[in-house]
Design a protein around this motif. Structure first.
Motif, PDB file in Angstrom:
ATOM      1  N   ASP A 127     -23.619  46.777  -8.447  1.00 29.06           N
ATOM      2  CA  ASP A 127     -23.098  45.464  -8.069  1.00 29.06           C
ATOM      3  C   ASP A 127     -21.856  45.492  -7.188  1.00 29.06           C
ATOM      4  OD1 ASP A 127     -25.120  44.736  -9.723  1.00 29.06           O
ATOM      5  OD2 ASP A 127     -23.881  43.774 -11.246  1.00 29.06           O
ATOM      6  N   LYS A 128     -20.925  46.370  -7.469  1.00 31.75           N
ATOM      7  CA  LYS A 128     -19.662  46.362  -6.717  1.00 31.75           C
ATOM      8  C   LYS A 128     -19.613  47.383  -5.597  1.00 31.75           C
ATOM      9  CE  LYS A 128     -18.102  43.020  -9.222  1.00 31.75           C
ATOM     10  NZ  LYS A 128     -19.283  42.835 -10.085  1.00 31.75           N
ATOM     11  N   ASN A 129     -20.324  48.509  -5.754  1.00 30.27           N
ATOM     12  CA  ASN A 129     -20.244  49.486  -4.664  1.00 30.27           C
ATOM     13  C   ASN A 129     -21.039  49.057  -3.443  1.00 30.27           C
ATOM     14  OD1 ASN A 129     -22.993  50.736  -4.955  1.00 30.27           O
ATOM     15  ND2 ASN A 129     -22.153  51.526  -6.882  1.00 30.27           N
ATOM     16  N   MET A 130     -22.007  48.172  -3.611  1.00 32.78           N
ATOM     17  CA  MET A 130     -22.783  47.711  -2.452  1.00 32.78           C
ATOM     18  C   MET A 130     -21.941  46.839  -1.513  1.00 32.78           C
ATOM     19  SD  MET A 130     -26.388  47.079  -4.389  1.00 32.78           S
ATOM     20  CE  MET A 130     -27.228  46.442  -2.939  1.00 32.78           C
ATOM     21  N   PRO A 131     -21.306  45.770  -1.993  1.00 30.90           N
ATOM     22  CA  PRO A 131     -20.433  45.017  -1.088  1.00 30.90           C
ATOM     23  C   PRO A 131     -19.262  45.851  -0.594  1.00 30.90           C
ATOM     24  CG  PRO A 131     -20.178  44.234  -3.343  1.00 30.90           C
ATOM     25  CD  PRO A 131     -21.378  45.130  -3.323  1.00 30.90           C
ATOM     26  N   ALA A 132     -18.794  46.790  -1.413  1.00 29.14           N
ATOM     27  CA  ALA A 132     -17.698  47.663  -0.977  1.00 29.14           C
ATOM     28  C   ALA A 132     -18.111  48.497   0.227  1.00 29.14           C
ATOM     29  CB  ALA A 132     -17.265  48.574  -2.117  1.00 29.14           C
ATOM     30  N   CYS A 133     -19.342  49.010   0.197  1.00 28.15           N
ATOM     31  CA  CYS A 133     -19.848  49.783   1.340  1.00 28.15           C
ATOM     32  C   CYS A 133     -19.846  48.943   2.611  1.00 28.15           C
ATOM     33  CB  CYS A 133     -21.266  50.265   1.047  1.00 28.15           C
ATOM     34  SG  CYS A 133     -21.407  51.633  -0.131  1.00 28.15           S
ATOM     35  N   VAL A 134     -20.329  47.713   2.492  1.00 26.52           N
ATOM     36  CA  VAL A 134     -20.422  46.836   3.663  1.00 26.52           C
ATOM     37  C   VAL A 134     -19.028  46.433   4.148  1.00 26.52           C
ATOM     38  CG1 VAL A 134     -21.220  44.579   4.456  1.00 26.52           C
ATOM     39  CG2 VAL A 134     -22.713  46.021   3.074  1.00 26.52           C
ATOM     40  N   MET A 135     -18.127  46.156   3.228  1.00 22.40           N
ATOM     41  CA  MET A 135     -16.753  45.823   3.610  1.00 22.40           C
ATOM     42  C   MET A 135     -16.120  46.958   4.409  1.00 22.40           C
ATOM     43  SD  MET A 135     -15.672  44.108  -0.026  1.00 22.40           S
ATOM     44  CE  MET A 135     -13.905  44.251   0.208  1.00 22.40           C
ATOM     45  N   ALA A 136     -16.355  48.192   3.965  1.00 24.06           N
ATOM     46  CA  ALA A 136     -15.795  49.348   4.677  1.00 24.06           C
ATOM     47  C   ALA A 136     -16.406  49.474   6.067  1.00 24.06           C
ATOM     48  CB  ALA A 136     -16.026  50.621   3.874  1.00 24.06           C
ATOM     49  N   MET A 137     -17.713  49.271   6.170  1.00 22.81           N
ATOM     50  CA  MET A 137     -18.379  49.334   7.474  1.00 22.81           C
ATOM     51  C   MET A 137     -17.787  48.321   8.443  1.00 22.81           C
ATOM     52  SD  MET A 137     -22.273  49.710   6.015  1.00 22.81           S
ATOM     53  CE  MET A 137     -23.064  49.134   7.513  1.00 22.81           C
ATOM     54  N   LEU A 138     -17.543  47.114   7.952  1.00 24.94           N
ATOM     55  CA  LEU A 138     -17.016  46.061   8.817  1.00 24.94           C
ATOM     56  C   LEU A 138     -15.556  46.321   9.188  1.00 24.94           C
ATOM     57  CD1 LEU A 138     -18.678  43.015   7.045  1.00 24.94           C
ATOM     58  CD2 LEU A 138     -19.184  43.852   9.341  1.00 24.94           C
ATOM     59  N   ARG A 139     -14.773  46.832   8.258  1.00 27.45           N
ATOM     60  CA  ARG A 139     -13.383  47.159   8.571  1.00 27.45           C
ATOM     61  C   ARG A 139     -13.296  48.247   9.643  1.00 27.45           C
ATOM     62  NH1 ARG A 139     -10.127  48.126   2.931  1.00 27.45           N
ATOM     63  NH2 ARG A 139     -10.409  46.077   1.953  1.00 27.45           N
ATOM     64  N   LEU A 140     -14.108  49.276   9.476  1.00 26.34           N
ATOM     65  CA  LEU A 140     -14.061  50.416  10.387  1.00 26.34           C
ATOM     66  C   LEU A 140     -14.653  50.072  11.751  1.00 26.34           C
ATOM     67  CD1 LEU A 140     -15.181  53.013   7.741  1.00 26.34           C
ATOM     68  CD2 LEU A 140     -13.047  53.204   9.051  1.00 26.34           C
ATOM     69  N   ASP A 141     -15.717  49.265  11.741  1.00 27.84           N
ATOM     70  CA  ASP A 141     -16.413  48.838  12.958  1.00 27.84           C
ATOM     71  C   ASP A 141     -16.807  50.031  13.832  1.00 27.84           C
ATOM     72  OD1 ASP A 141     -17.625  46.786  14.394  1.00 27.84           O
ATOM     73  OD2 ASP A 141     -15.936  46.599  15.772  1.00 27.84           O
ATOM     74  N   ARG A 142     -17.452  50.992  13.185  1.00 30.65           N
ATOM     75  CA  ARG A 142     -18.045  52.117  13.909  1.00 30.65           C
ATOM     76  C   ARG A 142     -19.558  52.051  13.694  1.00 30.65           C
ATOM     77  NH1 ARG A 142     -13.585  56.966  12.650  1.00 30.65           N
ATOM     78  NH2 ARG A 142     -11.796  55.540  12.723  1.00 30.65           N
ATOM     79  N   PRO A 143     -20.367  52.638  14.544  1.00 33.15           N
ATOM     80  CA  PRO A 143     -21.811  52.614  14.331  1.00 33.15           C
ATOM     81  C   PRO A 143     -22.170  52.995  12.898  1.00 33.15           C
ATOM     82  CG  PRO A 143     -21.318  53.563  16.467  1.00 33.15           C
ATOM     83  CD  PRO A 143     -19.990  53.368  15.781  1.00 33.15           C
ATOM     84  N   SER A 144     -22.885  52.138  12.216  1.00 30.12           N
ATOM     85  CA  SER A 144     -23.103  52.372  10.791  1.00 30.12           C
ATOM     86  C   SER A 144     -24.310  51.617  10.263  1.00 30.12           C
ATOM     87  CB  SER A 144     -21.856  52.001   9.987  1.00 30.12           C
ATOM     88  OG  SER A 144     -21.410  50.699  10.297  1.00 30.12           O
ATOM     89  N   VAL A 145     -24.882  52.168   9.190  1.00 31.63           N
ATOM     90  CA  VAL A 145     -26.033  51.582   8.504  1.00 31.63           C
ATOM     91  C   VAL A 145     -25.807  51.708   7.003  1.00 31.63           C
ATOM     92  CG1 VAL A 145     -28.494  51.897   7.967  1.00 31.63           C
ATOM     93  CG2 VAL A 145     -27.725  51.964  10.337  1.00 31.63           C
ATOM     94  N   PHE A 146     -26.155  50.645   6.276  1.00 32.60           N
ATOM     95  CA  PHE A 146     -26.141  50.683   4.813  1.00 32.60           C
ATOM     96  C   PHE A 146     -27.541  51.022   4.319  1.00 32.60           C
ATOM     97  CE2 PHE A 146     -27.077  48.534   0.787  1.00 32.60           C
ATOM     98  CZ  PHE A 146     -26.114  49.102  -0.035  1.00 32.60           C
ATOM     99  N   VAL A 147     -27.618  51.894   3.332  1.00 34.51           N
ATOM    100  CA  VAL A 147     -28.883  52.216   2.674  1.00 34.51           C
ATOM    101  C   VAL A 147     -28.792  51.785   1.214  1.00 34.51           C
ATOM    102  CG1 VAL A 147     -30.448  54.056   1.944  1.00 34.51           C
ATOM    103  CG2 VAL A 147     -29.349  54.181   4.181  1.00 34.51           C
TER     104      VAL A 147
END
Length: 266
Positions: A126-146
């Motif tokens: 529940d919490k690590n999934m939005p955390a992953c996406v939040m980090a991707m958006l903060r970093l704004d580097r080419p990225s994909v969530f699995v």
């Protein structure tokens, strides 16, 4: 000439002054050619804290395989997780929402600190999934969530809700202790997120609708050939995104959030 595919890793590994950095990376498996490749960090939320994440180290290996096969150099690293399903109803639940921020911060810290050019995040609770996406958006580097994937059903198609229902039935006196223990022992058969449209599967669907995971990632079982293929395709996808400089800020929009909201409401 600067390799535009390596805007971050080149700062870490190129040139005379970075010789000590290269020396340390050789110890973790880098060879001469690897220093010329874009680096993709793979954030694994693996732990044996919860069945939701107990298999994610294996998925990270497949993501690494896909990234390396596409011409990148993948580096796997870990972060923490807290299980809502295990901690709820106890003082431990006070740490659950806070863990989202810790996980996000830790992914951002490693990716930025180590100079990765792209990112794959793999979450399953529940919490690590939005955390992953939040980090991707903060970093704004080419990225994909699995998405780590959903669990298989237990005996007689039981799941975690079956256990909560059985507790209520025991409290009401409609089943006995022996019947309760049978449900407890057969509801959760192995790896994967809680099997239903609960938080994890709902979040996975929303993330896919946002455009931050590959098509069908939210619908695959945790233990399946489809999920392994999803991870390998994610590795190749991030390499293509690096080559075209496609970042989350190019994908996420008002319209994509509306798509995600519509999926959640449906």
């Amino acid at each position: 000439m600067t390799d535009k595919r390596r805007p971050y890793s080149s700062v870490i590994v190129d040139g005379l002054t970075q010789t000590p950095s290269r020396a340390m990376l050789r110890a973790v498996g880098f060879d001469d050619d690897d220093f010329k490749k874009p680096q993709i960090g793979i954030a694994s939320t693996w732990s044996m804290v919860t069945p939701c994440n107990m298999h994610i180290n294996q998925l990270a290996d497949h993501a690494e395989k896909g990234a390396n096969a596409s011409g990148a150099k993948a580096i796997v690293f870990n972060t923490i997780t807290v299980s809502d399903g295990i901690s709820m109803g106890t003082p431990g639940m006070r740490y659950s929402l806070v863990s989202r921020e810790v996980i996000c911060d830790s992914i951002e810290t490693v990716v930025a600190g180590q100079g990765f050019d792209g990112v794959i995040t793999i979450g399953g609770c529940d919490k690590n999934m939005p955390a992953c996406v939040m980090a991707m958006l903060r970093l704004d580097r080419p990225s994909v969530f699995v998405y780590g994937g959903t669990i298989k059903p237990g005996a007689e198609r039981r799941d975690i809700v079956s256990v909560f229902e059985a507790v209520g039935q025991r409290a009401a006196g409609t089943i006995d202790d022996n019947q309760l223990i049978v449900v407890e022992k057969t509801a959760i058969p192995g790896p994967g997120s809680c099997g239903g449209m609960y938080t994890a599967n709902t979040m996975a669907s929303a993330i896919e609708a946002l455009g931050l995971s590959l098509p069908n990632s939210s619908a695959q079982e945790a233990v399946s050939s489809d999920k392994k293929e999803d991870c390998e395709r994610a590795g190749a996808a991030v390499m293509r995104m690096i080559e075209t400089d496609l970042k989350p800020s190019d994908i996420v929009s008002k319209e994509s959030f509306e798509n995600a909201i519509t999926v959640v409401i449906a």
